[in-house]
Design a protein around this motif. Structure first.
Motif, PDB file in Angstrom:
ATOM      1  N   HIS A  43       0.774  -1.128   0.194  1.00 43.29           N
ATOM      2  CA  HIS A  43      -0.099   0.029  -0.113  1.00 43.29           C
ATOM      3  C   HIS A  43       1.108   1.212  -0.080  1.00 43.29           C
ATOM      4  O   HIS A  43       1.597   1.198   1.061  1.00 43.29           O
ATOM      5  CB  HIS A  43      -0.815  -0.087   1.502  1.00 43.29           C
ATOM      6  N   THR A  45       1.280   5.554  -0.262  1.00 39.04           N
ATOM      7  CA  THR A  45       0.629   6.682   0.079  1.00 39.04           C
ATOM      8  C   THR A  45       1.496   7.606   0.299  1.00 39.04           C
ATOM      9  O   THR A  45       2.824   7.670   0.277  1.00 39.04           O
ATOM     10  CB  THR A  45      -0.390   6.381   1.244  1.00 39.04           C
ATOM     11  N   TYR A  65       5.971   7.677  -4.206  1.00 37.19           N
ATOM     12  CA  TYR A  65       5.018   7.777  -2.856  1.00 37.19           C
ATOM     13  C   TYR A  65       6.047   7.804  -1.772  1.00 37.19           C
ATOM     14  O   TYR A  65       6.994   6.930  -1.754  1.00 37.19           O
ATOM     15  CB  TYR A  65       4.050   6.630  -2.716  1.00 37.19           C
ATOM     16  N   ASN A  90      -8.430  -4.590  -2.197  1.00 37.52           N
ATOM     17  CA  ASN A  90      -9.503  -3.834  -2.870  1.00 37.52           C
ATOM     18  C   ASN A  90     -10.696  -4.525  -3.604  1.00 37.52           C
ATOM     19  O   ASN A  90     -11.497  -3.780  -4.254  1.00 37.52           O
ATOM     20  CB  ASN A  90      -8.645  -2.801  -3.846  1.00 37.52           C
ATOM     21  N   SER A 141      -6.285   2.043  -7.324  1.00 32.99           N
ATOM     22  CA  SER A 141      -6.810   2.734  -6.047  1.00 32.99           C
ATOM     23  C   SER A 141      -7.075   1.961  -4.789  1.00 32.99           C
ATOM     24  O   SER A 141      -7.787   0.909  -4.982  1.00 32.99           O
ATOM     25  CB  SER A 141      -8.237   3.653  -6.249  1.00 32.99           C
ATOM     26  N   TYR A 142      -6.473   2.461  -3.591  1.00 30.49           N
ATOM     27  CA  TYR A 142      -6.974   1.638  -2.498  1.00 30.49           C
ATOM     28  C   TYR A 142      -6.677   2.630  -1.036  1.00 30.49           C
ATOM     29  O   TYR A 142      -5.493   3.076  -1.026  1.00 30.49           O
ATOM     30  CB  TYR A 142      -6.021   0.476  -2.387  1.00 30.49           C
ATOM     31  N   GLN A 143      -7.726   2.883  -0.522  1.00 32.58           N
ATOM     32  CA  GLN A 143      -7.691   3.466   0.725  1.00 32.58           C
ATOM     33  C   GLN A 143      -6.604   5.031   0.861  1.00 32.58           C
ATOM     34  O   GLN A 143      -5.909   4.886   1.696  1.00 32.58           O
ATOM     35  CB  GLN A 143      -7.413   2.784   1.995  1.00 32.58           C
ATOM     36  N   GLY A 144      -6.926   5.766  -0.206  1.00 30.85           N
ATOM     37  CA  GLY A 144      -6.239   6.991  -0.191  1.00 30.85           C
ATOM     38  C   GLY A 144      -4.930   6.841  -0.727  1.00 30.85           C
ATOM     39  O   GLY A 144      -4.053   8.007  -0.683  1.00 30.85           O
ATOM     40  N   VAL A 146      -2.467   3.947  -3.494  1.00 29.90           N
ATOM     41  CA  VAL A 146      -2.524   2.666  -4.452  1.00 29.90           C
ATOM     42  C   VAL A 146      -1.937   1.555  -3.881  1.00 29.90           C
ATOM     43  O   VAL A 146      -1.097   1.479  -3.051  1.00 29.90           O
ATOM     44  CB  VAL A 146      -1.693   3.191  -5.867  1.00 29.90           C
TER      45      VAL A 146
END
Length: 155
Positions: A43, A45, A65, A90, A141-144, A146
């Motif tokens: 994940h 972010t 990121y 996701n 896309s996943y919880q704010g 990628v």
């Protein structure tokens, strides 16, 4: 020439071709010899202070990121031309198909299920990967952030 001579000739030629095919036949690799894919589900972010999960390793993927967190690590079997799948956090499904081996390199096709849950898979990339050298696919896309998948083919 008589018909029986031609018949015997064809029979002998057929036997020789069959014997040559038997002698030169290379047995398929056993399941123990099939490569595997180690998949790290990461994940990624944006964050104020750079942070890389130590389980990702010394060379995290360069993704733009700041924060990388390992969500899970999976091993997928890679039988030739057989899809191997794994669910993602996701709700989508990742698929990898080993299509050929060229020298010490492995050709694989990476795909993902559609975001709307409809059937089938969408091809992400055809990759020719060196053994034990990781490559990345992702940007889902996943919880704010990628999801990024770091894949390493292990012979």
């Amino acid at each position: 020439m008589s018909g029986s001579f031609l018949g015997r000739r064809r029979l002998v030629l057929g036997a020789l071709v069959g014997a040559a095919a038997f002698i030169t036949h290379v047995p398929e690799a056993s399941a123990d010899e099939a490569p595997k894919a180690e998949v790290m589900v990461i994940h990624a972010t944006k964050c104020d202070k750079k942070s890389v999960d130590p389980q990702i390793g010394d060379t995290p993927p360069a993704l733009g990121y700041d924060c990388l967190r390992l969500l899970e690590k999976k091993t997928l079997p890679l039988a030739l031309n057989q899809p191997s799948t794994t669910p993602l956090p996701n709700g989508r499904t990742f698929q990898l198909v080993h299509t050929a081996k060229v020298g010490s390199r492995f050709k694989v096709t990476a795909s993902i299920s559609p975001a709307d849950g409809s059937g089938g898979f969408t091809k992400l990339a055809d990759i020719t990967a060196d053994a034990n050298k990781p490559f990345n696919v992702g940007g889902f896309s996943y919880q704010g952030g990628v999801l990024v998948l770091t894949v390493r083919i292990v012979p």
